[in-house]
Design a protein around this motif. Structure first.
Motif, PDB file in Angstrom:
ATOM      1  N   ALA A  34      58.857  53.958  77.819  1.00 33.21           N
ATOM      2  CA  ALA A  34      58.097  55.000  77.137  1.00 33.21           C
ATOM      3  C   ALA A  34      56.594  54.773  77.304  1.00 33.21           C
ATOM      4  O   ALA A  34      55.828  55.723  77.507  1.00 33.21           O
ATOM      5  CB  ALA A  34      58.466  55.040  75.653  1.00 33.21           C
ATOM      6  N   MET A  35      56.159  53.519  77.226  1.00 34.35           N
ATOM      7  CA  MET A  35      54.733  53.218  77.406  1.00 34.35           C
ATOM      8  C   MET A  35      54.291  53.499  78.843  1.00 34.35           C
ATOM      9  O   MET A  35      53.205  54.030  79.068  1.00 34.35           O
ATOM     10  CB  MET A  35      54.436  51.774  77.010  1.00 34.35           C
ATOM     11  CG  MET A  35      54.456  51.568  75.504  1.00 34.35           C
ATOM     12  SD  MET A  35      53.912  49.939  75.016  1.00 34.35           S
ATOM     13  CE  MET A  35      55.417  49.020  75.213  1.00 34.35           C
ATOM     14  N   LYS A  36      55.135  53.157  79.815  1.00 33.11           N
ATOM     15  CA  LYS A  36      54.810  53.458  81.211  1.00 33.11           C
ATOM     16  C   LYS A  36      54.723  54.970  81.420  1.00 33.11           C
ATOM     17  O   LYS A  36      53.854  55.449  82.145  1.00 33.11           O
ATOM     18  CB  LYS A  36      55.850  52.852  82.151  1.00 33.11           C
ATOM     19  CG  LYS A  36      55.739  51.361  82.292  1.00 33.11           C
ATOM     20  CD  LYS A  36      56.825  50.811  83.213  1.00 33.11           C
ATOM     21  CE  LYS A  36      56.752  49.299  83.272  1.00 33.11           C
ATOM     22  NZ  LYS A  36      57.856  48.729  84.072  1.00 33.11           N
ATOM     23  N   SER A  37      55.623  55.700  80.788  1.00 32.56           N
ATOM     24  CA  SER A  37      55.608  57.156  80.887  1.00 32.56           C
ATOM     25  C   SER A  37      54.326  57.724  80.269  1.00 32.56           C
ATOM     26  O   SER A  37      53.727  58.656  80.814  1.00 32.56           O
ATOM     27  CB  SER A  37      56.828  57.741  80.181  1.00 32.56           C
ATOM     28  OG  SER A  37      56.771  59.137  80.157  1.00 32.56           O
ATOM     29  N   ALA A  38      53.901  57.171  79.152  1.00 35.42           N
ATOM     30  CA  ALA A  38      52.671  57.638  78.504  1.00 35.42           C
ATOM     31  C   ALA A  38      51.463  57.380  79.397  1.00 35.42           C
ATOM     32  O   ALA A  38      50.548  58.207  79.477  1.00 35.42           O
ATOM     33  CB  ALA A  38      52.490  56.956  77.150  1.00 35.42           C
ATOM     34  N   ASP A  43      46.004  63.258  80.382  1.00 35.93           N
ATOM     35  CA  ASP A  43      45.312  63.197  79.101  1.00 35.93           C
ATOM     36  C   ASP A  43      45.494  64.465  78.273  1.00 35.93           C
ATOM     37  O   ASP A  43      45.679  64.391  77.058  1.00 35.93           O
ATOM     38  CB  ASP A  43      43.811  62.952  79.300  1.00 35.93           C
ATOM     39  CG  ASP A  43      43.513  61.535  79.746  1.00 35.93           C
ATOM     40  OD1 ASP A  43      44.424  60.686  79.714  1.00 35.93           O
ATOM     41  OD2 ASP A  43      42.350  61.284  80.122  1.00 35.93           O
ATOM     42  N   ASN A  44      45.432  65.633  78.924  1.00 34.86           N
ATOM     43  CA  ASN A  44      45.533  66.876  78.158  1.00 34.86           C
ATOM     44  C   ASN A  44      46.897  67.025  77.476  1.00 34.86           C
ATOM     45  O   ASN A  44      46.990  67.549  76.371  1.00 34.86           O
ATOM     46  CB  ASN A  44      45.210  68.091  79.025  1.00 34.86           C
ATOM     47  CG  ASN A  44      46.160  68.248  80.194  1.00 34.86           C
ATOM     48  OD1 ASN A  44      46.721  67.283  80.701  1.00 34.86           O
ATOM     49  ND2 ASN A  44      46.336  69.472  80.630  1.00 34.86           N
ATOM     50  N   ILE A  45      47.949  66.534  78.113  1.00 34.67           N
ATOM     51  CA  ILE A  45      49.283  66.587  77.510  1.00 34.67           C
ATOM     52  C   ILE A  45      49.363  65.626  76.332  1.00 34.67           C
ATOM     53  O   ILE A  45      49.852  65.986  75.251  1.00 34.67           O
ATOM     54  CB  ILE A  45      50.377  66.249  78.548  1.00 34.67           C
ATOM     55  CG1 ILE A  45      50.342  67.228  79.722  1.00 34.67           C
ATOM     56  CG2 ILE A  45      51.752  66.204  77.900  1.00 34.67           C
ATOM     57  CD1 ILE A  45      50.681  68.650  79.363  1.00 34.67           C
ATOM     58  N   LEU A  46      48.880  64.401  76.515  1.00 27.69           N
ATOM     59  CA  LEU A  46      48.884  63.429  75.411  1.00 27.69           C
ATOM     60  C   LEU A  46      48.057  63.935  74.237  1.00 27.69           C
ATOM     61  O   LEU A  46      48.447  63.789  73.079  1.00 27.69           O
ATOM     62  CB  LEU A  46      48.340  62.079  75.885  1.00 27.69           C
ATOM     63  CG  LEU A  46      49.224  61.294  76.843  1.00 27.69           C
ATOM     64  CD1 LEU A  46      48.500  60.042  77.316  1.00 27.69           C
ATOM     65  CD2 LEU A  46      50.543  60.931  76.196  1.00 27.69           C
TER      66      LEU A  46
END
Length: 68
Positions: A34-38, A43-46
């Protein structure tokens, strides 16, 4: 004497730590993925997900705390 709002904040922070700790303890590999996916997410999606989560949390708090 602490205010009710500060006590609620600390309770919420404690719940956050408990849930995060349980996720890491239950499935460290999934959390790593999950962290690798993040990291790979733009940036705009996060930012949009973060704002949406914050708004949903505020609405939930408001619904639960408003006088009946």
């Amino acid at each position: 004497m602490r205010s009710i709002a500060f006590a609620d904040f600390l309770i919420g922070l404690g719940i956050l730590f408990v849930l995060e700790g349980l996720m890491f303890a239950a499935s460290p590999n999934w959390m790593r993925k999950a962290m690798k996916s993040a990291i790979a997410t733009p940036d705009n999606i996060l930012r949009a997900v973060g704002i949406g989560s914050a708004v949903a949390g505020l609405i939930l708090i408001w619904v639960m705390r408003r006088p009946v």
